[in-house]
Design a protein around this motif. Structure first.
Motif, PDB file in Angstrom:
ATOM      1  N   SER A  92      18.587  18.569  26.793  1.00  0.00           N
ATOM      2  CA  SER A  92      19.138  17.216  26.749  1.00  0.00           C
ATOM      3  C   SER A  92      18.951  16.473  28.063  1.00  0.00           C
ATOM      4  CB  SER A  92      20.618  17.255  26.361  1.00  0.00           C
ATOM      5  OG  SER A  92      21.399  17.879  27.365  1.00  0.00           O
ATOM      6  N   ASN A  93      19.094  17.165  29.178  1.00  0.00           N
ATOM      7  CA  ASN A  93      18.895  16.516  30.469  1.00  0.00           C
ATOM      8  C   ASN A  93      17.424  16.182  30.698  1.00  0.00           C
ATOM      9  OD1 ASN A  93      21.517  16.444  32.225  1.00  0.00           O
ATOM     10  ND2 ASN A  93      21.581  18.385  31.131  1.00  0.00           N
ATOM     11  N   PHE A  94      16.553  17.107  30.323  1.00  0.00           N
ATOM     12  CA  PHE A  94      15.115  16.869  30.496  1.00  0.00           C
ATOM     13  C   PHE A  94      14.654  15.693  29.632  1.00  0.00           C
ATOM     14  CE2 PHE A  94      10.678  17.500  29.297  1.00  0.00           C
ATOM     15  CZ  PHE A  94      10.074  17.667  30.541  1.00  0.00           C
ATOM     16  N   LEU A  95      15.080  15.675  28.378  1.00  0.00           N
ATOM     17  CA  LEU A  95      14.640  14.622  27.469  1.00  0.00           C
ATOM     18  C   LEU A  95      15.208  13.261  27.864  1.00  0.00           C
ATOM     19  CD1 LEU A  95      14.958  16.537  24.082  1.00  0.00           C
ATOM     20  CD2 LEU A  95      12.866  16.057  25.356  1.00  0.00           C
ATOM     21  N   ASN A  96      16.379  13.252  28.459  1.00  0.00           N
ATOM     22  CA  ASN A  96      16.976  11.990  28.890  1.00  0.00           C
ATOM     23  C   ASN A  96      16.380  11.468  30.183  1.00  0.00           C
ATOM     24  OD1 ASN A  96      19.696  10.596  27.733  1.00  0.00           O
ATOM     25  ND2 ASN A  96      19.447  12.666  26.920  1.00  0.00           N
ATOM     26  N   GLU A  97      15.922  12.365  31.048  1.00  0.00           N
ATOM     27  CA  GLU A  97      15.532  11.956  32.397  1.00  0.00           C
ATOM     28  C   GLU A  97      14.027  12.008  32.667  1.00  0.00           C
ATOM     29  OE1 GLU A  97      17.729  14.614  34.836  1.00  0.00           O
ATOM     30  OE2 GLU A  97      19.693  13.810  34.243  1.00  0.00           O
ATOM     31  N   LYS A  98      13.299  12.889  31.976  1.00  0.00           N
ATOM     32  CA  LYS A  98      11.922  13.127  32.375  1.00  0.00           C
ATOM     33  C   LYS A  98      10.880  12.928  31.292  1.00  0.00           C
ATOM     34  CE  LYS A  98      13.352  16.437  35.933  1.00  0.00           C
ATOM     35  NZ  LYS A  98      13.191  17.808  36.468  1.00  0.00           N
ATOM     36  N   ILE A  99      11.292  12.598  30.093  1.00  0.00           N
ATOM     37  CA  ILE A  99      10.316  12.415  29.025  1.00  0.00           C
ATOM     38  C   ILE A  99       9.746  10.999  29.094  1.00  0.00           C
ATOM     39  CG2 ILE A  99      11.682  11.472  27.114  1.00  0.00           C
ATOM     40  CD1 ILE A  99       9.331  14.526  26.979  1.00  0.00           C
ATOM     41  N   PHE A 100       8.515  10.823  28.645  1.00  0.00           N
ATOM     42  CA  PHE A 100       7.860   9.526  28.730  1.00  0.00           C
ATOM     43  C   PHE A 100       6.875   9.369  27.574  1.00  0.00           C
ATOM     44  CE2 PHE A 100       5.790  12.705  31.363  1.00  0.00           C
ATOM     45  CZ  PHE A 100       4.495  12.710  30.876  1.00  0.00           C
ATOM     46  N   PRO A 101       6.546   8.122  27.205  1.00  0.00           N
ATOM     47  CA  PRO A 101       5.564   7.906  26.136  1.00  0.00           C
ATOM     48  C   PRO A 101       4.234   8.572  26.485  1.00  0.00           C
ATOM     49  CG  PRO A 101       6.745   5.886  26.587  1.00  0.00           C
ATOM     50  CD  PRO A 101       7.141   6.853  27.665  1.00  0.00           C
ATOM     51  N   GLY A 102       3.621   9.172  25.475  1.00  0.00           N
ATOM     52  CA  GLY A 102       2.361   9.884  25.679  1.00  0.00           C
ATOM     53  C   GLY A 102       2.544  11.382  25.806  1.00  0.00           C
ATOM     54  N   LYS A 103       3.764  11.820  26.092  1.00  0.00           N
ATOM     55  CA  LYS A 103       4.056  13.250  26.195  1.00  0.00           C
ATOM     56  C   LYS A 103       4.013  13.878  24.805  1.00  0.00           C
ATOM     57  CE  LYS A 103       5.912  17.151  27.807  1.00  0.00           C
ATOM     58  NZ  LYS A 103       5.215  18.061  28.728  1.00  0.00           N
ATOM     59  N   THR A 104       3.388  15.035  24.697  1.00  0.00           N
ATOM     60  CA  THR A 104       3.319  15.757  23.425  1.00  0.00           C
ATOM     61  C   THR A 104       4.312  16.910  23.428  1.00  0.00           C
ATOM     62  OG1 THR A 104       1.003  15.182  23.034  1.00  0.00           O
ATOM     63  CG2 THR A 104       1.859  17.107  21.875  1.00  0.00           C
ATOM     64  N   ILE A 105       5.083  17.013  22.364  1.00  0.00           N
ATOM     65  CA  ILE A 105       6.094  18.061  22.224  1.00  0.00           C
ATOM     66  C   ILE A 105       5.818  18.837  20.943  1.00  0.00           C
ATOM     67  CG2 ILE A 105       8.549  18.569  22.012  1.00  0.00           C
ATOM     68  CD1 ILE A 105       9.144  15.953  23.421  1.00  0.00           C
ATOM     69  N   ASN A 106       5.830  20.150  21.030  1.00  0.00           N
ATOM     70  CA  ASN A 106       5.673  20.982  19.846  1.00  0.00           C
ATOM     71  C   ASN A 106       6.994  21.046  19.081  1.00  0.00           C
ATOM     72  OD1 ASN A 106       2.949  21.787  20.030  1.00  0.00           O
ATOM     73  ND2 ASN A 106       3.446  23.302  21.585  1.00  0.00           N
ATOM     74  N   VAL A 107       6.912  20.933  17.769  1.00  0.00           N
ATOM     75  CA  VAL A 107       8.105  21.013  16.932  1.00  0.00           C
ATOM     76  C   VAL A 107       7.824  21.925  15.740  1.00  0.00           C
ATOM     77  CG1 VAL A 107       8.749  18.655  17.575  1.00  0.00           C
ATOM     78  CG2 VAL A 107       7.553  19.063  15.409  1.00  0.00           C
ATOM     79  N   LEU A 108       8.890  22.386  15.119  1.00  0.00           N
ATOM     80  CA  LEU A 108       8.784  23.074  13.836  1.00  0.00           C
ATOM     81  C   LEU A 108       8.955  22.036  12.733  1.00  0.00           C
ATOM     82  CD1 LEU A 108      10.975  26.259  14.493  1.00  0.00           C
ATOM     83  CD2 LEU A 108       8.499  26.039  14.655  1.00  0.00           C
ATOM     84  N   LYS A 109       8.515  22.364  11.549  1.00  0.00           N
ATOM     85  CA  LYS A 109       8.616  21.409  10.446  1.00  0.00           C
ATOM     86  C   LYS A 109      10.079  21.035  10.212  1.00  0.00           C
ATOM     87  CE  LYS A 109       8.998  24.839   6.725  1.00  0.00           C
ATOM     88  NZ  LYS A 109       8.431  25.328   5.450  1.00  0.00           N
ATOM     89  N   PRO A 110      10.340  19.829   9.716  1.00  0.00           N
ATOM     90  CA  PRO A 110      11.717  19.395   9.463  1.00  0.00           C
ATOM     91  C   PRO A 110      12.445  20.355   8.534  1.00  0.00           C
ATOM     92  CG  PRO A 110      10.206  17.547   9.282  1.00  0.00           C
ATOM     93  CD  PRO A 110       9.356  18.783   9.388  1.00  0.00           C
ATOM     94  N   MET A 111      13.710  20.598   8.850  1.00  0.00           N
ATOM     95  CA  MET A 111      14.536  21.500   8.055  1.00  0.00           C
ATOM     96  C   MET A 111      15.925  20.906   7.928  1.00  0.00           C
ATOM     97  SD  MET A 111      13.484  25.270   9.517  1.00  0.00           S
ATOM     98  CE  MET A 111      13.490  24.763  11.227  1.00  0.00           C
ATOM     99  N   GLY A 112      16.742  21.516   7.080  1.00  0.00           N
ATOM    100  CA  GLY A 112      18.135  21.127   6.953  1.00  0.00           C
ATOM    101  C   GLY A 112      18.508  20.671   5.559  1.00  0.00           C
ATOM    102  N   ASN A 113      19.761  20.929   5.191  1.00  0.00           N
ATOM    103  CA  ASN A 113      20.267  20.588   3.864  1.00  0.00           C
ATOM    104  C   ASN A 113      21.250  19.430   3.878  1.00  0.00           C
ATOM    105  OD1 ASN A 113      18.855  22.814   2.692  1.00  0.00           O
ATOM    106  ND2 ASN A 113      20.468  24.184   3.402  1.00  0.00           N
ATOM    107  N   PHE A 114      21.421  18.786   5.036  1.00  0.00           N
ATOM    108  CA  PHE A 114      22.358  17.662   5.152  1.00  0.00           C
ATOM    109  C   PHE A 114      21.644  16.393   4.681  1.00  0.00           C
ATOM    110  CE2 PHE A 114      24.735  14.488   7.818  1.00  0.00           C
ATOM    111  CZ  PHE A 114      25.983  14.698   7.259  1.00  0.00           C
TER     112      PHE A 114
END
Length: 365
Positions: A92-114
């Motif tokens: 949360s601190n990294f994403l709030n303070e150091k992330i910027f447009p153009g940065k690529t982040i690996n994710v897993l496919k969307p999940m959840g039953n909500f």
């Protein structure tokens, strides 16, 4: 005696990660940002209310964190997540303070039953109760309901600290204007500034009861309930709904934290008197023998032996680590991520499961 079971890490058949490029970073509040991602090819397929698991490396070690999608695939051209800073939060601190447009982040496919299915013929009254960052998945569901179900309406009870901390404040105000008579937003501020004329304090039992009783009394609408936020708000909301005999299938809840799993993990850490057991884990068609000590879960032990077992929240709240129990018995520290039907069908969550017998066998599906 020779060990005939393989313990090496299986070769990955497919890359489980999806790289998403950050398109835009929007500051929602002083401690919350929304990250919008470019659409991949093919486009990201998700349901409103689901979450993404971000996979990043810190100090040479892979870490994963789950964040709810705040967007609607029916309204928003780009998928997005909102992240609120927490004290000592690695992601949360990294994403709030150091992330910027153009940065690529690996994710897993969307999940959840909500989530829920939408249809233009439905005539529902969505009662949504949120606290703090709990508004994140509810925002996607709210927008989807308004655009897809013209006969439905939404009432949102949303608790924040003060006006400055209201996530999506401007967006909610615009939606109220865009859908007159169909969206009512009731803000509850626990520490409001001078001049606040709305509800103060916290979301109370009486406030929830009044909204539920009104919704249940409506003849022309089917009431449905979505709750997400701190455990206190969620537990109170669900208790009120149960006391008013609301059908279980109408109640949807999404947890970001489990005190039960946390307490069980703390207690297990000092457990030296229990038994160490061998658990058979079937992963991608191959069987592996995993040694599980009394202070570890099946997932923790599998990862320690270099098995590429899927996981996300590690708190028993999502289903990324779900497996089917083929034999034996396990104790789950938390099972909120599983439906009653899933539990009846023998599914367990490996991240919070501890073997109780010597014949435990789990297949990861």
């Amino acid at each position: 005696m020779f060990n005939l079971f393989k313990k090496k890490k299986p070769e990955a058949k497919t890359n489980p990660f999806l790289p998403l490029k950050v398109r835009e970073v929007v500051r929602e509040t002083p401690d919350t940002v929304t990250l919008y991602f470019e659409q991949p090819e093919p486009i990201l397929d998700y349901s409103p209310g689901q979450f993404l698991t971000l996979v990043m490396e810190f100090d040479g070690k892979e870490q994963r964190r789950s964040y709810s999608l705040c967007t609607s695939p029916f309204v928003d051209p780009f998928p997005g997540i909102s992240v609120k800073k927490v004290a000592g939060g690695l992601f949360s601190n990294f994403l709030n303070e150091k992330i910027f447009p153009g940065k690529t982040i690996n994710v897993l496919k969307p999940m959840g039953n909500f989530t829920t299915e939408f249809h233009s013929k439905n005539q529902r009254h969505f009662i949504m109760i949120a606290g703090g960052s709990g508004i994140t998945p509810i925002m996607g569901i709210l927008k989807s309901a308004l655009i897809n179900e013209p006969k439905s309406k939404v009432t949102l009870l949303y608790c924040s600290r003060n006006e400055e901390q209201i996530i999506f404040k401007d967006a909610l105000e615009k939606l109220v204007m865009d859908y007159p008579g169909r969206l009512e937003t009731i803000h509850v501020l626990s520490q409001p500034e001078m001049g606040w004329s709305g509800v103060t304090g916290r979301i109370t039992k009486d406030l929830i009861q009044s909204q539920v009783k009104q919704a249940e009394a409506e003849q022309d609408f089917d009431a449905e309930y979505f709750v997400c936020g701190p455990e206190g708000i969620m537990d109170l909301s669900v208790q009120v709904l149960e006391d008013l005999s609301v059908a279980k299938e109408k109640i949807h809840r999404e947890s970001f934290y489990s005190s039960a799993a946390d307490q069980a993990q703390h207690e297990a850490a000092g457990n030296t008197s229990g038994l160490t057991r061998e658990v058979a884990v079937v992963l991608e068609g191959e069987e592996y023998q995993v040694t599980v000590s009394p202070d570890k879960t099946i997932l923790e032990s599998g990862l320690a032996q270099d098995l590429d077992m899927p996981y996300s929240c590690q708190s028993g709240l999502c289903t990324a680590c779900r497996g089917r129990l083929l034999s034996g018995e396990v104790k789950m520290d938390e099972d909120a991520g599983l439906s009653d039907k899933e539990k009846a069908d023998g599914y367990i969550l490996c991240c919070v499961s501890r073997p109780l017998t010597d014949d435990v066998k789990v297949t990861i599906e």
